[in-house]
Design a protein around this motif. Structure first.
Motif, PDB file in Angstrom:
ATOM      1  N   ILE A 161       0.814  -1.282   0.080  1.00  0.00           N
ATOM      2  CA  ILE A 161       0.073   0.009  -0.070  1.00  0.00           C
ATOM      3  C   ILE A 161       1.081   1.262  -0.044  1.00  0.00           C
ATOM      4  N   PHE A 162       0.874   1.922  -0.953  1.00  0.00           N
ATOM      5  CA  PHE A 162       1.787   3.250  -1.220  1.00  0.00           C
ATOM      6  C   PHE A 162       0.907   4.344  -1.023  1.00  0.00           C
ATOM      7  N   PRO A 163       1.189   5.247   0.441  1.00  0.00           N
ATOM      8  CA  PRO A 163       0.623   6.334   0.592  1.00  0.00           C
ATOM      9  C   PRO A 163       0.393   7.370  -0.286  1.00  0.00           C
ATOM     10  N   ARG A 164       1.659   7.609  -1.330  1.00  0.00           N
ATOM     11  CA  ARG A 164       1.510   8.593  -2.144  1.00  0.00           C
ATOM     12  C   ARG A 164       0.630   8.285  -3.460  1.00  0.00           C
ATOM     13  N   ALA A 165      -0.095   7.203  -3.699  1.00  0.00           N
ATOM     14  CA  ALA A 165      -1.075   6.893  -4.756  1.00  0.00           C
ATOM     15  C   ALA A 165      -2.040   7.651  -4.403  1.00  0.00           C
ATOM     16  N   PRO A 166      -2.800   8.055  -5.565  1.00  0.00           N
ATOM     17  CA  PRO A 166      -3.811   9.045  -5.623  1.00  0.00           C
ATOM     18  C   PRO A 166      -5.076   8.627  -4.435  1.00  0.00           C
ATOM     19  N   ASP A 167      -5.208   7.314  -4.406  1.00  0.00           N
ATOM     20  CA  ASP A 167      -6.179   6.880  -3.401  1.00  0.00           C
ATOM     21  C   ASP A 167      -6.076   7.512  -1.896  1.00  0.00           C
ATOM     22  N   PHE A 168      -4.940   7.948  -1.396  1.00  0.00           N
ATOM     23  CA  PHE A 168      -4.814   8.746  -0.256  1.00  0.00           C
ATOM     24  C   PHE A 168      -4.398  10.207  -0.425  1.00  0.00           C
ATOM     25  N   ALA A 169      -4.856  10.865  -1.080  1.00  0.00           N
ATOM     26  CA  ALA A 169      -4.517  12.040  -1.510  1.00  0.00           C
ATOM     27  C   ALA A 169      -4.591  12.847  -0.123  1.00  0.00           C
ATOM     28  N   ASN A 170      -5.540  12.889   0.361  1.00  0.00           N
ATOM     29  CA  ASN A 170      -6.162  13.711   1.483  1.00  0.00           C
ATOM     30  C   ASN A 170      -5.882  13.042   2.780  1.00  0.00           C
ATOM     31  N   TRP A 171      -5.218  11.870   3.046  1.00  0.00           N
ATOM     32  CA  TRP A 171      -5.202  11.083   4.163  1.00  0.00           C
ATOM     33  C   TRP A 171      -3.693  11.568   5.129  1.00  0.00           C
ATOM     34  N   SER A 172      -4.029  11.723   6.400  1.00  0.00           N
ATOM     35  CA  SER A 172      -2.769  11.558   7.068  1.00  0.00           C
ATOM     36  C   SER A 172      -2.348  10.484   7.563  1.00  0.00           C
ATOM     37  N   THR A 173      -1.008  10.430   8.105  1.00  0.00           N
ATOM     38  CA  THR A 173      -0.085   9.184   8.254  1.00  0.00           C
ATOM     39  C   THR A 173      -0.875   8.631   9.374  1.00  0.00           C
ATOM     40  N   GLU A 174      -1.784   9.239  10.246  1.00  0.00           N
ATOM     41  CA  GLU A 174      -2.396   8.745  11.212  1.00  0.00           C
ATOM     42  C   GLU A 174      -3.664   7.919  10.685  1.00  0.00           C
ATOM     43  N   ALA A 178      -4.161   3.866  11.167  1.00  0.00           N
ATOM     44  CA  ALA A 178      -5.262   3.172  11.715  1.00  0.00           C
ATOM     45  C   ALA A 178      -6.079   2.225  10.835  1.00  0.00           C
ATOM     46  N   GLN A 179      -6.411   2.556   9.656  1.00  0.00           N
ATOM     47  CA  GLN A 179      -6.906   1.997   8.705  1.00  0.00           C
ATOM     48  C   GLN A 179      -6.540   0.709   8.115  1.00  0.00           C
ATOM     49  N   PHE A 180      -4.880   0.746   8.303  1.00  0.00           N
ATOM     50  CA  PHE A 180      -4.129  -0.345   7.706  1.00  0.00           C
ATOM     51  C   PHE A 180      -4.420  -1.313   9.131  1.00  0.00           C
ATOM     52  N   ALA A 181      -4.063  -0.971  10.244  1.00  0.00           N
ATOM     53  CA  ALA A 181      -4.406  -1.837  11.275  1.00  0.00           C
ATOM     54  C   ALA A 181      -5.435  -2.562  11.243  1.00  0.00           C
ATOM     55  N   ALA A 182      -6.382  -1.770  11.100  1.00  0.00           N
ATOM     56  CA  ALA A 182      -7.982  -2.560  11.025  1.00  0.00           C
ATOM     57  C   ALA A 182      -8.407  -3.360   9.697  1.00  0.00           C
ATOM     58  N   GLY A 183      -7.399  -3.742   8.887  1.00  0.00           N
ATOM     59  CA  GLY A 183      -7.432  -4.226   7.827  1.00  0.00           C
ATOM     60  C   GLY A 183      -8.274  -3.743   6.665  1.00  0.00           C
TER      61      GLY A 183
END
Length: 303
Positions: A161-174, A178-183
């Motif tokens: 899962i690449f945080p720089r991908a467009p899917d996560f344009a407005n997501w914070s690291t936290e 959190a979402q990754f830990a929740a699967g």
């Protein structure tokens, strides 16, 4: 199994100066080429050339990689933007390098060096070819560390899962953590295409080319093997790599799957086959290790 990419692309912070892993990977590639090339020079794999002359060849090749890589990227992948803003060509810090452009730059440097040293161009290219894959491998590792040039969705609950991908344009690291830990991010897992390329273009190509060139081969053979391997590997990996969206129809030039990387790699495949065929009717350059009676020359003889 999915992995959340959390590698800092900056290796060192020295006050206002930032040293990126990508730059370090470029340096490692040049160091590897320098060290491996010295071994081949000492073994007489480029007769009449000493380490000083090889140092000149490496220096000009480095310039060819950087200048050719940047110019190639802008012309092959961002030409429309260049027309709007010609100065973007010089903003290297914004990223954007092309292997195919870098290859043309190296070939130009090798041609100039070969001409000035009265050496056959393809003797130089055959000498250089096995030295390139480590740099390609390190470069792709740099792409992975930087979280760029990612692949398509795996669709199988595994990948990166690449945080720089467009899917996560407005997501914070936290939020991501959190979402990754929740699967909840498994559906965004992508192919680590950078690592595929590092393995194929770096490790596999180096092992094959180093073995292939370990004994004298006819002129054109090593260059042909390099072009064929790279062209095939790049063409295949493009099927799982996200293309540059600014080109064609969402990155595809035709058929809903043909990318610019594949278009540029096809001539390499054809050239590789042609050079391998040409090698069957070409002379073999025999090694001439330097000796006290016959030291290598750093420049062509006069007269």
């Amino acid at each position: 199994m999915t992995i959340l990419h959390q590698i800092d692309p900056i290796a060192l912070h020295l006050g206002p100066l930032q040293i990126h892993w990508y730059g370090i990977m470029y340096l490692l590639g040049f160091v590897a080429a320098w060290w491996l090339g010295r071994q081949r020079v000492r073994a007489g794999r480029l007769p009449g050339v000493n380490e000083q002359a090889y140092g000149d060849l490496l220096f000009f090749s480095m310039l060819g990689v950087v200048l050719g890589g940047r110019i190639g990227y802008v012309f092959f992948y961002n030409f429309s933007e260049l027309l709007k803003d010609p100065l973007m060509l010089f903003r290297i810090w914004e990223g954007g390098m092309s292997f195919h452009g870098g290859l043309l730059g190296v070939m130009g440097a090798a041609w100039w060096w070969a001409r000035s040293h009265r050496t056959h161009f393809f003797d130089v290219m055959d000498f250089v070819a096995p030295l390139v894959p480590p740099g390609l491998g390190f470069g792709r590792l740099g792409n992975y560390i930087g979280g760029e040039l990612w692949g398509k969705y795996t669709g199988g609950g595994w990948g990166v899962i690449f945080p720089r991908a467009p899917d996560f344009a407005n997501w914070s690291t936290e939020q991501l953590q959190a979402q990754f830990a929740a699967g909840a991010l498994d559906r965004y897992a992508r192919h680590p295409s950078q690592l595929y390329q590092a393995a194929l273009e770096g490790l596999v190509m180096f092992v094959v080319l180093w073995w292939f060139s370990s004994k004298p081969r006819p002129r054109y053979a090593v260059s042909g093997m390099f072009a064929l391997l790279y062209g095939c590997f790049r063409f295949l990996v493009e099927f799982v790599r996200v293309p540059d969206a600014q080109i064609g129809d969402h990155g595809y030039l035709a058929f809903g799957w043909l990318t610019m990387g594949q278009v540029l790699s096809t001539p390499l495949i054809l050239l590789g086959l042609f050079w391998l065929w040409l090698s069957t009717r070409s002379p073999t350059l025999q090694p001439q290790p330097p000796s006290a009676d016959n030291p290598p020359a750093s420049a062509p003889a006069k007269g």
